[in-house]
Design a protein around this motif. Structure first.
Motif, PDB file in Angstrom:
ATOM      1  N   TYR A  33       0.892  -1.430   0.160  1.00 55.22           N
ATOM      2  CA  TYR A  33       0.041  -0.130  -0.018  1.00 55.22           C
ATOM      3  C   TYR A  33       0.799   1.180  -0.207  1.00 55.22           C
ATOM      4  O   TYR A  33       1.879   1.348   0.753  1.00 55.22           O
ATOM      5  CB  TYR A  33      -0.940   0.063   1.023  1.00 55.22           C
TER       6      TYR A  33
ATOM      7  N   TYR B 194       0.240   5.710  -0.159  1.00 53.37           N
ATOM      8  CA  TYR B 194      -0.557   6.908   0.086  1.00 53.37           C
ATOM      9  C   TYR B 194       0.295   8.119  -0.419  1.00 53.37           C
ATOM     10  O   TYR B 194       1.446   8.401  -0.081  1.00 53.37           O
ATOM     11  CB  TYR B 194      -1.132   6.956   1.204  1.00 53.37           C
TER      12      TYR B 194
ATOM     13  N   TYR C  21      -0.660  12.103   0.865  1.00 51.34           N
ATOM     14  CA  TYR C  21      -1.411  12.903   1.846  1.00 51.34           C
ATOM     15  C   TYR C  21      -0.834  14.624   1.730  1.00 51.34           C
ATOM     16  O   TYR C  21       0.306  14.714   0.967  1.00 51.34           O
ATOM     17  CB  TYR C  21      -1.068  12.896   3.103  1.00 51.34           C
TER      18      TYR C  21
ATOM     19  N   LEU D 250      -5.871  12.743   3.038  1.00 52.69           N
ATOM     20  CA  LEU D 250      -5.632  11.585   1.704  1.00 52.69           C
ATOM     21  C   LEU D 250      -6.093  12.151   0.663  1.00 52.69           C
ATOM     22  O   LEU D 250      -7.181  12.500   0.392  1.00 52.69           O
ATOM     23  CB  LEU D 250      -6.090  10.282   2.326  1.00 52.69           C
TER      24      LEU D 250
ATOM     25  N   TYR E 254      -4.534   7.036  -2.998  1.00 51.47           N
ATOM     26  CA  TYR E 254      -3.984   5.707  -2.452  1.00 51.47           C
ATOM     27  C   TYR E 254      -4.002   4.747  -3.500  1.00 51.47           C
ATOM     28  O   TYR E 254      -4.345   4.672  -4.470  1.00 51.47           O
ATOM     29  CB  TYR E 254      -4.415   5.479  -1.153  1.00 51.47           C
TER      30      TYR E 254
ATOM     31  N   VAL F 212      -3.438   0.175  -3.510  1.00 51.47           N
ATOM     32  CA  VAL F 212      -3.404  -1.133  -2.794  1.00 51.47           C
ATOM     33  C   VAL F 212      -2.382  -1.822  -3.524  1.00 51.47           C
ATOM     34  O   VAL F 212      -2.436  -2.991  -3.018  1.00 51.47           O
ATOM     35  CB  VAL F 212      -4.823  -1.582  -2.588  1.00 51.47           C
TER      36      VAL F 212
ATOM     37  N   GLU G  39      -2.064  -1.436   8.031  1.00 49.70           N
ATOM     38  CA  GLU G  39      -2.312   0.033   7.590  1.00 49.70           C
ATOM     39  C   GLU G  39      -2.244   1.002   8.665  1.00 49.70           C
ATOM     40  O   GLU G  39      -2.096   2.348   8.548  1.00 49.70           O
ATOM     41  CB  GLU G  39      -3.662   0.286   6.959  1.00 49.70           C
ATOM     42  N   TYR G  40      -2.213   0.539   9.986  1.00 50.51           N
ATOM     43  CA  TYR G  40      -2.409   1.633  11.000  1.00 50.51           C
ATOM     44  C   TYR G  40      -0.805   2.008  11.341  1.00 50.51           C
ATOM     45  O   TYR G  40      -0.657   2.947  11.947  1.00 50.51           O
ATOM     46  CB  TYR G  40      -2.778   0.607  12.133  1.00 50.51           C
TER      47      TYR G  40
ATOM     48  N   GLN H 226       2.110   3.459   9.417  1.00 45.92           N
ATOM     49  CA  GLN H 226       2.706   3.826   8.261  1.00 45.92           C
ATOM     50  C   GLN H 226       3.889   4.639   8.276  1.00 45.92           C
ATOM     51  O   GLN H 226       4.230   5.143   9.157  1.00 45.92           O
ATOM     52  CB  GLN H 226       1.517   4.808   7.755  1.00 45.92           C
TER      53      GLN H 226
ATOM     54  N   ARG I 166      -8.011   3.532  12.154  1.00 45.64           N
ATOM     55  CA  ARG I 166      -8.131   2.772  10.964  1.00 45.64           C
ATOM     56  C   ARG I 166      -9.526   2.450  10.622  1.00 45.64           C
ATOM     57  O   ARG I 166     -10.238   1.907  11.727  1.00 45.64           O
ATOM     58  CB  ARG I 166      -7.345   1.406  11.326  1.00 45.64           C
TER      59      ARG I 166
ATOM     60  N   TYR J 241     -13.150   1.697   4.273  1.00 46.16           N
ATOM     61  CA  TYR J 241     -13.832   2.360   3.413  1.00 46.16           C
ATOM     62  C   TYR J 241     -13.712   2.192   2.041  1.00 46.16           C
ATOM     63  O   TYR J 241     -12.502   1.800   1.596  1.00 46.16           O
ATOM     64  CB  TYR J 241     -13.577   4.064   3.435  1.00 46.16           C
TER      65      TYR J 241
ATOM     66  N   ALA K 186     -10.463  -0.640   0.490  1.00 49.94           N
ATOM     67  CA  ALA K 186      -9.261  -0.708   1.065  1.00 49.94           C
ATOM     68  C   ALA K 186      -9.391  -0.061   2.519  1.00 49.94           C
ATOM     69  O   ALA K 186     -10.010   0.988   2.703  1.00 49.94           O
ATOM     70  CB  ALA K 186      -8.183  -0.308   0.455  1.00 49.94           C
ATOM     71  N   SER K 187      -8.602  -0.667   3.460  1.00 50.50           N
ATOM     72  CA  SER K 187      -8.513   0.076   4.713  1.00 50.50           C
ATOM     73  C   SER K 187      -7.747   1.290   4.539  1.00 50.50           C
ATOM     74  O   SER K 187      -6.563   1.476   3.975  1.00 50.50           O
ATOM     75  CB  SER K 187      -7.877  -0.850   5.663  1.00 50.50           C
ATOM     76  N   LYS K 188      -8.215   2.363   5.328  1.00 53.55           N
ATOM     77  CA  LYS K 188      -7.198   3.607   5.215  1.00 53.55           C
ATOM     78  C   LYS K 188      -7.223   4.180   6.691  1.00 53.55           C
ATOM     79  O   LYS K 188      -7.998   3.723   7.596  1.00 53.55           O
ATOM     80  CB  LYS K 188      -8.019   4.783   4.506  1.00 53.55           C
TER      81      LYS K 188
END
Lengths: 113, 112
Positions: free
Chosen positions: A31, A33, A35, A45, A48, A50, A99-100, A102, B91, B94, B97-99
């Motif tokens: 993943y 992103y 920002y 954001l 992004y 995946v 994802e938590y 990054q 977390r 949405y 995918a998880s954002k």
């Protein structure tokens, strides 16, 4: 292991000009992103991805486009820059399912005059 | 939609303890993260809570109460280098995918 790198670090554009910001990561993260961060605000954001070849819109996608042709790279494009796009842009990457946590690049400070 | 609330500024004394609160509203909640950002720097990950309770990492601890949609970051034995902005982030799931959705941040100033 460089982590997440961004180029350029600084850029000044005139209204209407275009540019591409490059993000690269060497951690084999799925993943990635983009920002933007404005003074006194959190990170918002833009877009992004995946995985290679896939992108999706975030909270504030208007005026930006992205591409992820290779797993390690994520490009952010501004087709016609506007003063409202003056901001600090951060790229981040993470493993799928984590994802938590990054990992952020150093940022690109963009000024549009 | 999703929203997070945290105080915009907190001031504390070197060597003391400070707590930074975060309340959130979101659907499909998975967990609460905390990030630190020094002026001019990039955000760095501090902690993550998926379950209720306290997680401790050295001088920093993070707490989550899912029933109250509330969490906090606790910093002990404050040092001048802890002066930074701290962001809570949820977390969320949405679309496909998880954002991560970030709060606006709390600027922590530490006085000698």
């Amino acid at each position: 292991n460089a982590g997440v790198t961004q180029t350029p670090k600084f850029r000044v554009l005139k209204t209407g000009q275009s540019m591409t910001l490059l993000c690269a990561q060497d951690m084999n993260h799925e993943y990635m992103y983009w920002y933007r961060q404005d003074p006194g605000m959190g990170l918002r954001l833009i877009h992004y991805s995946v995985g290679e070849g896939t992108t999706a819109k975030g909270e504030v996608p208007d005026g930006y486009n992205v591409s992820r042709l290779k797993k390690q790279n994520f490009l952010l494009g501004l087709e016609s820059a506007a003063p409202s796009q003056t901001s600090v842009y951060f790229c981040a990457s993470t493993l799928s399912g984590q994802e938590y946590e990054q990992y952020f690049g150093p940022g690109t400070r963009l000024t549009v005059t | 939609g999703q929203s997070l609330e945290q105080p915009s500024e907190v001031t504390a004394v070197e060597g003391a303890i400070v707590q930074i609160n975060c309340t959130y509203q979101t659907s499909g909640f998975y967990g609460l993260s905390w990030y630190q950002q020094h002026d001019g720097g990039a955000p760095t990950f501090l902690s993550y809570n998926a379950l209720d309770g306290l997680e401790e990492t050295g001088r920093f601890s993070s707490f989550l109460s899912r029933s109250d949609s509330y969490g906090y970051l606790l910093l002990q034995e404050l040092q001048m280098k802890d002066s930074a902005s701290y962001f809570c982030a949820v977390r969320d799931r949405y679309s496909s995918a998880s954002k991560i959705i970030f709060g606006s941040g709390t600027r922590l100033s530490i006085r000698p």
